[in-house]
Design a protein around this motif. Structure first.
Motif, PDB file in Angstrom:
ATOM      1  N   VAL A  58       0.649  -1.040   0.072  1.00  0.00           N
ATOM      2  CA  VAL A  58       0.232   0.047   0.120  1.00  0.00           C
ATOM      3  C   VAL A  58       0.807   1.388   0.029  1.00  0.00           C
ATOM      4  CG1 VAL A  58      -1.862   1.309   1.229  1.00  0.00           C
ATOM      5  CG2 VAL A  58      -1.930  -1.031   1.041  1.00  0.00           C
ATOM      6  N   GLU A  59       1.770   1.253   0.955  1.00  0.00           N
ATOM      7  CA  GLU A  59       2.543   2.389   1.090  1.00  0.00           C
ATOM      8  C   GLU A  59       3.477   2.590  -0.270  1.00  0.00           C
ATOM      9  OE1 GLU A  59       6.207   4.139   3.921  1.00  0.00           O
ATOM     10  OE2 GLU A  59       5.141   2.242   4.482  1.00  0.00           O
ATOM     11  N   VAL A  60       4.163   1.572  -0.472  1.00  0.00           N
ATOM     12  CA  VAL A  60       4.964   1.906  -1.978  1.00  0.00           C
ATOM     13  C   VAL A  60       4.149   2.098  -3.010  1.00  0.00           C
ATOM     14  CG1 VAL A  60       6.885   0.466  -3.288  1.00  0.00           C
ATOM     15  CG2 VAL A  60       6.651   0.494  -0.868  1.00  0.00           C
ATOM     16  N   GLY A  61       3.309   1.131  -3.138  1.00  0.00           N
ATOM     17  CA  GLY A  61       2.481   1.494  -4.509  1.00  0.00           C
ATOM     18  C   GLY A  61       1.798   3.071  -4.486  1.00  0.00           C
ATOM     19  N   SER A  62       1.216   3.348  -3.460  1.00  0.00           N
ATOM     20  CA  SER A  62       0.837   4.764  -3.466  1.00  0.00           C
ATOM     21  C   SER A  62       2.157   5.881  -3.680  1.00  0.00           C
ATOM     22  CB  SER A  62       0.242   5.111  -1.787  1.00  0.00           C
ATOM     23  OG  SER A  62      -0.903   4.581  -1.573  1.00  0.00           O
ATOM     24  N   ALA A  63       3.078   5.444  -2.988  1.00  0.00           N
ATOM     25  CA  ALA A  63       4.172   6.443  -3.161  1.00  0.00           C
ATOM     26  C   ALA A  63       4.677   6.456  -4.981  1.00  0.00           C
ATOM     27  CB  ALA A  63       5.418   6.013  -2.608  1.00  0.00           C
ATOM     28  N   LEU A  64       4.746   5.111  -5.565  1.00  0.00           N
ATOM     29  CA  LEU A  64       5.152   5.133  -6.766  1.00  0.00           C
ATOM     30  C   LEU A  64       4.044   5.785  -7.828  1.00  0.00           C
ATOM     31  CD1 LEU A  64       7.163   4.166  -9.132  1.00  0.00           C
ATOM     32  CD2 LEU A  64       5.948   1.763  -8.777  1.00  0.00           C
ATOM     33  N   ILE A  65       2.896   5.656  -7.499  1.00  0.00           N
ATOM     34  CA  ILE A  65       1.892   6.095  -8.348  1.00  0.00           C
ATOM     35  C   ILE A  65       1.711   7.595  -8.249  1.00  0.00           C
ATOM     36  CG2 ILE A  65      -0.823   6.579  -8.523  1.00  0.00           C
ATOM     37  CD1 ILE A  65      -1.011   3.454  -7.445  1.00  0.00           C
ATOM     38  N   GLU A  66       2.119   8.127  -6.996  1.00  0.00           N
ATOM     39  CA  GLU A  66       2.163   9.666  -6.926  1.00  0.00           C
ATOM     40  C   GLU A  66       3.306  10.234  -7.752  1.00  0.00           C
ATOM     41  OE1 GLU A  66       2.462  13.074  -3.436  1.00  0.00           O
ATOM     42  OE2 GLU A  66       2.469  10.951  -2.924  1.00  0.00           O
ATOM     43  N   ARG A  67       4.303   9.690  -7.587  1.00  0.00           N
ATOM     44  CA  ARG A  67       5.644   9.897  -8.166  1.00  0.00           C
ATOM     45  C   ARG A  67       5.336  10.034  -9.649  1.00  0.00           C
ATOM     46  NH1 ARG A  67      10.552   9.501  -5.543  1.00  0.00           N
ATOM     47  NH2 ARG A  67      11.635  10.204  -7.321  1.00  0.00           N
ATOM     48  N   VAL A  68       4.858   9.016 -10.268  1.00  0.00           N
ATOM     49  CA  VAL A  68       4.387   8.958 -11.857  1.00  0.00           C
ATOM     50  C   VAL A  68       3.471   9.899 -12.240  1.00  0.00           C
ATOM     51  CG1 VAL A  68       3.310   7.628 -13.516  1.00  0.00           C
ATOM     52  CG2 VAL A  68       5.083   6.535 -11.955  1.00  0.00           C
ATOM     53  N   LEU A  69       2.480  10.332 -11.288  1.00  0.00           N
ATOM     54  CA  LEU A  69       1.493  11.421 -11.732  1.00  0.00           C
ATOM     55  C   LEU A  69       2.373  12.687 -11.556  1.00  0.00           C
ATOM     56  CD1 LEU A  69      -1.847  10.056  -9.725  1.00  0.00           C
ATOM     57  CD2 LEU A  69      -1.278  10.133 -12.358  1.00  0.00           C
ATOM     58  N   ASP A  83      -4.664   0.187 -14.734  1.00  0.00           N
ATOM     59  CA  ASP A  83      -4.439  -0.399 -13.471  1.00  0.00           C
ATOM     60  C   ASP A  83      -5.636  -0.028 -12.441  1.00  0.00           C
ATOM     61  OD1 ASP A  83      -2.548  -2.474 -11.806  1.00  0.00           O
ATOM     62  OD2 ASP A  83      -3.043  -0.521 -10.737  1.00  0.00           O
ATOM     63  N   LEU A  84      -6.073  -1.145 -11.601  1.00  0.00           N
ATOM     64  CA  LEU A  84      -7.117  -0.835 -10.766  1.00  0.00           C
ATOM     65  C   LEU A  84      -6.905   0.177  -9.625  1.00  0.00           C
ATOM     66  CD1 LEU A  84     -10.173  -1.314  -9.809  1.00  0.00           C
ATOM     67  CD2 LEU A  84      -9.195  -3.519  -8.577  1.00  0.00           C
ATOM     68  N   GLU A  85      -5.469  -0.345  -9.089  1.00  0.00           N
ATOM     69  CA  GLU A  85      -4.700   0.567  -7.978  1.00  0.00           C
ATOM     70  C   GLU A  85      -4.668   2.050  -8.445  1.00  0.00           C
ATOM     71  OE1 GLU A  85      -4.692  -0.531  -4.804  1.00  0.00           O
ATOM     72  OE2 GLU A  85      -5.508  -2.408  -5.639  1.00  0.00           O
ATOM     73  N   VAL A  86      -4.392   2.435  -9.733  1.00  0.00           N
ATOM     74  CA  VAL A  86      -4.153   3.582 -10.009  1.00  0.00           C
ATOM     75  C   VAL A  86      -5.330   4.518  -9.982  1.00  0.00           C
ATOM     76  CG1 VAL A  86      -3.344   5.123 -12.116  1.00  0.00           C
ATOM     77  CG2 VAL A  86      -1.884   2.898 -11.397  1.00  0.00           C
ATOM     78  N   LYS A  87      -6.486   3.660 -10.657  1.00  0.00           N
ATOM     79  CA  LYS A  87      -7.960   4.314 -10.619  1.00  0.00           C
ATOM     80  C   LYS A  87      -8.404   4.375  -9.242  1.00  0.00           C
ATOM     81  CE  LYS A  87      -9.473   1.859 -14.695  1.00  0.00           C
ATOM     82  NZ  LYS A  87     -10.622   1.215 -15.409  1.00  0.00           N
TER      83      LYS A  87
END
Length: 114
Positions: A58-69, A83-87
């Protein structure tokens, strides 16, 4: 475990492997990646998030998505979330809604993909 400040200091790595493109974080020998491809000249389609089972997903996924955005914003691109997590992340973080590409022709009646 990593604190938000430590994760946000990790370099965002761009990688191409076997014809696929990835945004990645490397943490203590473990990998978190978000697969993407370019659509047209200004849309990044985010297709699949994968995070090592040894990381806080959860923590790493959110951080990666935020950095990509943030990268998408700085590059003046739009994002097409597959990707569902990105949505889910986009729904929870309305400040990034302006980055979401529309799924049809440009008119005021089209709905965002996310």
């Amino acid at each position: 475990m990593f604190s938000d400040s430590n994760i946000n200091r990790l370099p965002l790595v761009f990688k191409t492997d076997a014809g696929k493109n990835y945004f990645q974080f490397h943490l203590n020998g473990q990998l978190a990646s978000l697969e993407y491809y370019m659509k047209e000249k200004s849309k990044i389609v985010l297709t699949r998030l994968e995070i090592s089972k040894y990381l806080n997903q959860v923590e790493v996924g959110s951080a990666l998505i935020e950095r990509v955005l943030e990268y998408v914003y700085q590059a003046d691109f739009k994002v097409v979330p597959i990707d569902l997590e990105v949505k889910k992340y986009l729904k929870k973080n309305s400040r990034y809604q302006k980055l979401v590409a529309y799924d049809g022709p440009s008119n005021r009646h089209t709905k965002p993909v996310a």
